[in-house]
Design an enzyme around this catalytic site. Structure first.
Site, PDB file in Angstrom:
ATOM      1  N   TYR A 196      65.389  44.448  42.812  1.00  0.00           N
ATOM      2  CA  TYR A 196      64.878  45.362  41.783  1.00  0.00           C
ATOM      3  C   TYR A 196      66.019  46.087  41.067  1.00  0.00           C
ATOM      4  O   TYR A 196      66.079  46.104  39.839  1.00  0.00           O
ATOM      5  CB  TYR A 196      63.926  46.370  42.409  1.00  0.00           C
ATOM      6  CG  TYR A 196      63.311  47.317  41.388  1.00  0.00           C
ATOM      7  CD1 TYR A 196      62.291  46.880  40.557  1.00  0.00           C
ATOM      8  CD2 TYR A 196      63.763  48.629  41.254  1.00  0.00           C
ATOM      9  CE1 TYR A 196      61.724  47.724  39.606  1.00  0.00           C
ATOM     10  CE2 TYR A 196      63.200  49.488  40.313  1.00  0.00           C
ATOM     11  CZ  TYR A 196      62.178  49.023  39.495  1.00  0.00           C
ATOM     12  OH  TYR A 196      61.627  49.863  38.555  1.00  0.00           O
ATOM     13  N   LYS A 232      67.289  45.712  37.099  1.00  0.00           N
ATOM     14  CA  LYS A 232      67.281  46.777  36.084  1.00  0.00           C
ATOM     15  C   LYS A 232      68.687  46.972  35.491  1.00  0.00           C
ATOM     16  O   LYS A 232      68.826  47.321  34.316  1.00  0.00           O
ATOM     17  CB  LYS A 232      66.728  48.072  36.680  1.00  0.00           C
ATOM     18  CG  LYS A 232      65.244  47.990  37.038  1.00  0.00           C
ATOM     19  CD  LYS A 232      64.376  47.675  35.827  1.00  0.00           C
ATOM     20  CE  LYS A 232      62.898  47.690  36.140  1.00  0.00           C
ATOM     21  NZ  LYS A 232      62.048  47.405  34.959  1.00  0.00           N
TER      22      LYS A 232
HETATM   23  P1  NAP Z   1      52.725  49.265  37.696  1.00  0.00           P
HETATM   24  O1  NAP Z   1      51.694  50.331  37.675  1.00  0.00           O
HETATM   25  O2  NAP Z   1      52.815  48.361  38.869  1.00  0.00           O
HETATM   26  O3  NAP Z   1      52.557  48.408  36.358  1.00  0.00           O
HETATM   27  C1  NAP Z   1      53.337  47.278  36.126  1.00  0.00           C
HETATM   28  C2  NAP Z   1      52.749  46.532  34.954  1.00  0.00           C
HETATM   29  O4  NAP Z   1      53.532  45.340  34.741  1.00  0.00           O
HETATM   30  C3  NAP Z   1      51.303  46.060  35.207  1.00  0.00           C
HETATM   31  O5  NAP Z   1      50.563  46.167  34.030  1.00  0.00           O
HETATM   32  C4  NAP Z   1      51.502  44.611  35.592  1.00  0.00           C
HETATM   33  O6  NAP Z   1      50.375  43.791  35.340  1.00  0.00           O
HETATM   34  C5  NAP Z   1      52.624  44.247  34.636  1.00  0.00           C
HETATM   35  N1  NAP Z   1      53.220  42.965  34.952  1.00  0.00           N
HETATM   36  C6  NAP Z   1      53.813  42.554  36.102  1.00  0.00           C
HETATM   37  N2  NAP Z   1      54.182  41.270  35.992  1.00  0.00           N
HETATM   38  C7  NAP Z   1      53.821  40.866  34.746  1.00  0.00           C
HETATM   39  C8  NAP Z   1      53.911  39.646  34.038  1.00  0.00           C
HETATM   40  N3  NAP Z   1      54.452  38.555  34.579  1.00  0.00           N
HETATM   41  N4  NAP Z   1      53.461  39.600  32.757  1.00  0.00           N
HETATM   42  C9  NAP Z   1      52.894  40.669  32.195  1.00  0.00           C
HETATM   43  N5  NAP Z   1      52.743  41.854  32.824  1.00  0.00           N
HETATM   44  C10 NAP Z   1      53.193  41.931  34.084  1.00  0.00           C
HETATM   45  O7  NAP Z   1      54.181  49.872  37.553  1.00  0.00           O
HETATM   46  P2  NAP Z   1      54.794  51.052  36.649  1.00  0.00           P
HETATM   47  O8  NAP Z   1      55.376  52.034  37.578  1.00  0.00           O
HETATM   48  O9  NAP Z   1      53.826  51.487  35.624  1.00  0.00           O
HETATM   49  O10 NAP Z   1      56.026  50.276  35.991  1.00  0.00           O
HETATM   50  C11 NAP Z   1      56.202  50.091  34.607  1.00  0.00           C
HETATM   51  C12 NAP Z   1      57.668  49.872  34.333  1.00  0.00           C
HETATM   52  O11 NAP Z   1      58.412  51.064  34.659  1.00  0.00           O
HETATM   53  C13 NAP Z   1      58.302  48.751  35.166  1.00  0.00           C
HETATM   54  O12 NAP Z   1      59.231  48.029  34.386  1.00  0.00           O
HETATM   55  C14 NAP Z   1      59.035  49.507  36.268  1.00  0.00           C
HETATM   56  O13 NAP Z   1      60.097  48.775  36.808  1.00  0.00           O
HETATM   57  C15 NAP Z   1      59.502  50.735  35.496  1.00  0.00           C
HETATM   58  N6  NAP Z   1      59.839  51.875  36.347  1.00  0.00           N
HETATM   59  C16 NAP Z   1      58.880  52.468  37.115  1.00  0.00           C
HETATM   60  C17 NAP Z   1      59.244  53.551  37.920  1.00  0.00           C
HETATM   61  C18 NAP Z   1      58.242  54.258  38.784  1.00  0.00           C
HETATM   62  O14 NAP Z   1      58.650  55.160  39.540  1.00  0.00           O
HETATM   63  N7  NAP Z   1      56.961  53.929  38.733  1.00  0.00           N
HETATM   64  C19 NAP Z   1      60.560  54.024  37.932  1.00  0.00           C
HETATM   65  C20 NAP Z   1      61.500  53.395  37.142  1.00  0.00           C
HETATM   66  C21 NAP Z   1      61.128  52.326  36.343  1.00  0.00           C
HETATM   67  P3  NAP Z   1      49.303  43.432  36.512  1.00  0.00           P
HETATM   68  O15 NAP Z   1      48.397  44.605  36.631  1.00  0.00           O
HETATM   69  O16 NAP Z   1      48.661  42.205  35.979  1.00  0.00           O
HETATM   70  O17 NAP Z   1      50.085  43.200  37.770  1.00  0.00           O
END
Ligand code: NAP
Length: 259
Positions: A182, A186
Site C-alpha cells: 500500500y 501511494k
Molecule cells: P473505501 O471506502 O474502501 O473505498 C474504496 C473505493 O475504491 C470503493 O468505491 C471501491 O469500490 C473502489 N475500488 C476498489 N477497487 C476498484 C477498482 N478496481 N475499480 C474501481 N473502483 C475500485 O476506501 P476509502 O478510504 O474511501 O479510500 C478512498 C481513497 O483514499 C483510496 O485511494 C485510499 O487509498 C485513499 N486513502 C484513504 C485513507 C483512509 O484513511 N481511509 C487514507 C489515505 C488515503 P468497491 O466498493 O466496488 O470495492
C-alpha cells in the site's frame, strides 16, 4: 468551501470520481455536486454505483453513474466513450479508487498489517493494479476529454503513507504503518502525479496528489479518527483550484506534504 474562482473559469463544470460508491469517493462526489459540479460517479459494480448515484439524485444533486473498473483498460475506455457521448468533455478527474490487501483481522478482530516479509507477490501486484496502474489507465482514457476543458484538474488520491520522508522517520507517526504494497503504491501514485503534471505544465490542466488523512472507512475497518467527509475536503479543494493554483504538488488539509 467557496469555489467561485473556479466557477468563473468553468461556469458549468463536469467531474468524474472513481470509486465513488462509498467512503471518501462518495463524499467527494456529494460535496462537488453540492457546489455545482455535475459529477459522473464511477464504480466497478454497476448496481452499487447506480444505487449510490440514485441516493444523491434523490436529494436533487446533479450526478449520474458510469461503470468503471480501474484495473481494466477496456472498462476505462468504454466509460470515457460514454461520458464523451453524453457530456462531450470533463473538467475534473478524481482518481480516488484504491485498495489495501495486506491487512488481516487479528484474534481481537482488529485489523493488522502484514510485515513486508509476509506479503505475497500477488498482493503487491493486485495493489499496484488498482492503486497505480489504475490511476494511469483512467488518466490516459480521460485525458482527451480533460484537454477540452479551459481549466482541467486531476486529483490523485495518495496518502500520507506515500510520503517517503514521513515513512522513513523512525520516530514519526507513520513508522508503524509498514504496509509495503500500500505505502509504496501511494509513493508510486506521487510519481505518476509528478510525471503527468510535468507533461501538462504548459496546459490549463493542473495535476496534484491529495492526502485525506486517516479516515474511518471500509478500507481500514473504520479505524481512522477522521470522517470520510473530512478526508474528501482536500480532494475537492484541489479539484477546484483557481487559475493561479498549484500543480505538481502533494497536499493535505494543512498544506504541503513532503514527498
Ligand atoms: P473505501 O471506502 O474502501 O473505498 C474504496 C473505493 O475504491 C470503493 O468505491 C471501491 O469500490 C473502489 N475500488 C476498489 N477497487 C476498484 C477498482 N478496481 N475499480 C474501481 N473502483 C475500485 O476506501 P476509502 O478510504 O474511501 O479510500 C478512498 C481513497 O483514499 C483510496 O485511494 C485510499 O487509498 C485513499 N486513502 C484513504 C485513507 C483512509 O484513511 N481511509 C487514507 C489515505 C488515503 P468497491 O466498493 O466496488 O470495492
Amino acid at each position: 468551501m467557496n469555489i467561485s474562482s473556479y466557477l468563473r473559469l468553468v461556469p458549468s463544470p463536469i467531474g468524474l470520481v472513481t470509486g465513488a460508491n462509498k467512503g471518501i469517493g462518495f463524499e467527494i462526489s456529494r460535496i462537488l455536486s453540492e457546489l455545482g459540479v455535475f459529477v459522473w460517479m464511477a464504480g466497478r459494480d454497476s448496481a452499487r454505483i447506480q444505487e449510490a448515484a440514485a441516493s444523491l439524485k434523490k436529494a436533487g444533486l446533479p450526478v449520474d453513474s458510469v461503470t468503471l473498473d480501474v484495473t481494466d483498460p477496456k472498462s476505462a475506455e468504454a466509460a470515457a466513450q460514454h461520458v464523451q457521448k453524453v457530456s462531450g468533455a470533463i473538467d475534473i478527474l478524481v482518481n480516488n479508487a484504491g485498495i489495501v490487501n495486506e491487512q488481516r483481522l487479528n484474534e481481537a478482530g482488529k485489523p493488522e498489517l502484514l510485515p513486508p516479509s509476509r506479503i505475497e507477490l500477488a498482493m503487491l501486484r493486485q495493489t499496484y493494479e488498482t492503486n497505480v496502474f489504475g490511476v494511469f489507465t483512467v488518466t490516459k482514457a480521460f485525458l482527451p476529454l480533460l484537454r477540452k476543458s479551459p481549466a482541467g484538474r486531476i486529483v490523485n488520491m495518495s496518502s500520507g503513507l506515500g510520503s517517503l520522508t514521513l515513512r522513513s522517520d523512525p520516530n514519526g507517526p507513520y513508522a508503524v504503518y509498514n504496509a509495503l504494497a500500500y505505502c509504496s503504491s501511494k509513493s508510486a501514485v506521487n510519481g505518476v502525479t509528478v510525471a503527468f503534471a510535468t507533461e501538462l505544465r504548459d496546459t490549463p490542466i493542473k495535476v496534484n496528489a491529495a492526502d485525506p488523512g486517516h479516515c474511518a472507512t471500509d478500507l481500514n475497518a473504520h479505524t481512522g479518527p477522521r470522517t470520510a467527509t473530512q478526508g474528501a475536503e482536500i480532494a475537492v479543494r484541489l479539484a477546484t483550484l483557481p487559475f493561479d493554483g498549484a500543480t505538481c504538488g502533494y497536499f493535505d488539509e494543512n498544506g504541503v506534504v513532503p514527498w
